[in-house]
Scaffold this active site. Sequence first.
Site, PDB file in Angstrom:
ATOM      1  N   LYS A 192       7.706   0.227  11.901  1.00  0.00           N
ATOM      2  CA  LYS A 192       7.644   0.652  13.332  1.00  0.00           C
ATOM      3  C   LYS A 192       8.590  -0.618  14.881  1.00  0.00           C
ATOM      4  O   LYS A 192       8.794  -0.278  14.676  1.00  0.00           O
ATOM      5  CB  LYS A 192       6.456   0.575  13.849  1.00  0.00           C
ATOM      6  CG  LYS A 192       5.470  -0.316  13.843  1.00  0.00           C
ATOM      7  CD  LYS A 192       4.632   0.231  12.353  1.00  0.00           C
ATOM      8  CE  LYS A 192       3.893  -1.025  11.855  1.00  0.00           C
ATOM      9  NZ  LYS A 192       2.879  -0.714  11.068  1.00  0.00           N
ATOM     10  N   THR A 240       0.839  -1.025  -0.021  1.00  0.00           N
ATOM     11  CA  THR A 240       0.290  -0.151  -0.111  1.00  0.00           C
ATOM     12  C   THR A 240       0.985   0.987   0.044  1.00  0.00           C
ATOM     13  O   THR A 240       0.545   2.160  -0.797  1.00  0.00           O
ATOM     14  CB  THR A 240      -1.284  -0.355   1.182  1.00  0.00           C
ATOM     15  OG1 THR A 240      -1.259  -1.291   1.237  1.00  0.00           O
ATOM     16  CG2 THR A 240      -1.610   0.880   1.288  1.00  0.00           C
ATOM     17  N   VAL A 241       1.458   1.367   1.157  1.00  0.00           N
ATOM     18  CA  VAL A 241       2.668   2.601   1.031  1.00  0.00           C
ATOM     19  C   VAL A 241       3.755   2.706  -0.474  1.00  0.00           C
ATOM     20  O   VAL A 241       3.836   3.858  -0.934  1.00  0.00           O
ATOM     21  CB  VAL A 241       3.219   2.324   2.584  1.00  0.00           C
ATOM     22  CG1 VAL A 241       4.210   4.098   2.234  1.00  0.00           C
ATOM     23  CG2 VAL A 241       2.383   2.857   4.180  1.00  0.00           C
ATOM     24  N   ARG A 262       6.649 -10.100  -8.220  1.00  0.00           N
ATOM     25  CA  ARG A 262       7.044  -9.323  -9.592  1.00  0.00           C
ATOM     26  C   ARG A 262       5.769  -9.221 -10.326  1.00  0.00           C
ATOM     27  O   ARG A 262       5.909  -8.604 -10.162  1.00  0.00           O
ATOM     28  CB  ARG A 262       8.349  -9.171 -10.601  1.00  0.00           C
ATOM     29  CG  ARG A 262       8.743  -8.370 -11.288  1.00  0.00           C
ATOM     30  CD  ARG A 262       9.833  -9.372 -11.995  1.00  0.00           C
ATOM     31  NE  ARG A 262      10.369  -7.816 -13.040  1.00  0.00           N
ATOM     32  CZ  ARG A 262      11.664  -8.084 -14.099  1.00  0.00           C
ATOM     33  NH1 ARG A 262      12.471  -8.804 -14.253  1.00  0.00           N
ATOM     34  NH2 ARG A 262      11.394  -6.964 -14.875  1.00  0.00           N
ATOM     35  N   VAL A 307       5.214   6.497  12.675  1.00  0.00           N
ATOM     36  CA  VAL A 307       4.086   6.372  13.815  1.00  0.00           C
ATOM     37  C   VAL A 307       3.528   6.694  13.588  1.00  0.00           C
ATOM     38  O   VAL A 307       3.732   8.008  12.737  1.00  0.00           O
ATOM     39  CB  VAL A 307       4.965   6.561  15.075  1.00  0.00           C
ATOM     40  CG1 VAL A 307       4.051   6.831  16.317  1.00  0.00           C
ATOM     41  CG2 VAL A 307       6.255   5.997  15.524  1.00  0.00           C
ATOM     42  N   LYS A 357       4.981   1.735  18.572  1.00  0.00           N
ATOM     43  CA  LYS A 357       4.924   2.583  17.761  1.00  0.00           C
ATOM     44  C   LYS A 357       5.326   3.569  19.435  1.00  0.00           C
ATOM     45  O   LYS A 357       6.026   4.741  19.079  1.00  0.00           O
ATOM     46  CB  LYS A 357       3.579   3.168  16.800  1.00  0.00           C
ATOM     47  CG  LYS A 357       3.662   2.219  16.134  1.00  0.00           C
ATOM     48  CD  LYS A 357       2.130   2.431  15.949  1.00  0.00           C
ATOM     49  CE  LYS A 357       1.509   1.971  14.231  1.00  0.00           C
ATOM     50  NZ  LYS A 357       0.564   2.001  13.426  1.00  0.00           N
TER      51      LYS A 357
HETATM   52  N1  HSE Z   1      -1.395  -1.802  11.458  1.00  0.00           N
HETATM   53  C1  HSE Z   1      -1.232   0.221  11.672  1.00  0.00           C
HETATM   54  C2  HSE Z   1      -2.980  -0.261  12.185  1.00  0.00           C
HETATM   55  C3  HSE Z   1      -1.539   0.780  10.312  1.00  0.00           C
HETATM   56  O1  HSE Z   1      -3.626  -0.634  12.203  1.00  0.00           O
HETATM   57  O2  HSE Z   1      -2.768   1.522  12.562  1.00  0.00           O
HETATM   58  C4  HSE Z   1       0.110   0.524   9.780  1.00  0.00           C
HETATM   59  O3  HSE Z   1       0.866   0.723  11.312  1.00  0.00           O
END
Ligand code: HSE
Length: 429
Positions: free
Chosen positions: A106, A15-16, A47, A133, A206
Site C-alpha cells: 500500500k 506472512t503473505v 535465504r 487494502v 489505504k
Molecule cells: N498492518 C496492517 C494492519 C495489516 O494492522 O491492518 C497489513 O495491511
Amino acid sequence: MAQKTWRIGVAGLGTVGAGLLTFLAERPDFAPAGGRATVTGVSARSRSRPRPFDISNLPWFDDPVALANSPETDVFVELIGGSDGPAKAAVEAALRAGKPVVTANKALIAEHGADLAALAEAKGAPLLFEAAVMGGTPAVKMLREAMVGDDVKSVAGILNGTCNYILTEMEATGRSFAEVLGEAQRLGYAEADPTMDVGGFDAAHKISILAALAFGCAPNYAAAEIEGIEGVDLLDIQLARDLGYRIKLVASADRSPDGVLVRVHPSLAPLAHPLAQAGGALNALFIEGTRIGRIFIQGPGAGSGPTAAAVAADIADVMTGAVRPVFQKPATDLKPFTPVDPSKSLGRAYLRLSVKDEPGVIAAVTETLGDAGVSIESFLQKPVEKADGVPIVLTTHAVAESVLKAAIERIAALPAVLDRPRLLRIARI
Ligand code: HSE
C-alpha cells in the site's frame, strides 16, 4: 488444447508470501480461465531464515530486481513492502520489461501509484494491488470494477486491524494503550516498530488508494490529514461509551464540489453502527454511491491466508487477460485530486475537559463555546475522584473545524480548565 503455465516470481517471503506459496503449491490450477500458476523463483532478505515451507527446490534470487528481470518470470509478485527501496526498484524493473505485477504494497501504490500506473500502461502491463487494502476483503475490485457505473461520493471505514484490535482490547479489558500495545507486540500481532499502524499512516496509505479508485484521481497521500491512536485515553473510551459511542480509527475520503478530503482520525461511531460493531482485528468499509446508495463490507484486513487469497485473485485476473486502467482513468489523464481545506470541513465533535470542581465552571465553558459559535449537543459530568480536576465531556452540533479549533483555544485559556481539551471527531457515517 494445452493450458498455459504462468511462471510466478515471488519477492518477499513473510506472512503473505508463505500463504501464497502454500496455496499455489496446493492449487496451481485455481484460476477460472484455466492454465496453471507455478512459482519459479523467490527472493527475500534472508535465504536461511526458518520458514513454515520448503524453498530449497525453488530458484533463489538475492536481488528482487534480478527476479523481476528473469526470463523465467512471467508475473512478478511483490510482497517486500515499503514505499521505496528494493520493492519499488523491482516493480519498476518488471513493468519496464512489460511484465504483469501483483503487489500487496500500500505504501508503494499510495506514494508512487501515478508514476507506476503511467509506466504500466505505457508498457501494456497490468499492475494489480487488491491485497494492499483490507487484505482478503475485496475493496479494490469493488471500487475499480463494480462501482464504475456509479459516482462514488464517499468511502469511510476501519482499515487498520492493529489499531482496531488495540482499541477493542482497551475497551474490553480497561487497560491503557501502552499496555495493550505491549501485549500485542509480545504476541506478534503488532510490529516491533508499530508507528505505521498506530500512527495512522498505514490507514492513510489505504484510504489514499481507495480515494484514487473511487474518484478517478491519482493517489495523493501527501494531502491526507493523519492522526493515530497513540493519544486515545482509556477515559475517553469509557466516556464515549457513556454517551453511546465507541472510538474507532476511521479513515475517510469525501468528495464535494470543492475537492476531496482524505482523513484518518480516532473518531466516535454510534454503538449500534456497523463500524462500531466491527471489533478485534476486523476491517470494515462503507462505500456511498450516488445511484447504488450505501454498501458495507467487513472482513479480515491482514493474515496469511486471506491476504494471499487477494494476491491469488489478482494473479487470476492476469491469467484471464483482463485489461483496464490501473486507476479509474488512463494514467495519461490522471490528476491528483484537489484537497479540501480541512479547516472548512463541517463535523460534530467530542470535547473532554479537565476542570476545577468549583462554582461557575460549566457556565464559563458553555458561554465560551456559545460566544465562539459552537452549539452544544450533549453534556456529561462524571463524579470522578481525582485530585487534579474532574472531567467534563460534551458533544457539539456540526461546526466548521476552524471555528471549533478557535473555541478550543479560548476554553484552554480559561483559569478553571486544567489541561488541554481533548478533541475527537464524531464520525460522519
Ligand atoms: N498492518 C496492517 C494492519 C495489516 O494492522 O491492518 C497489513 O495491511
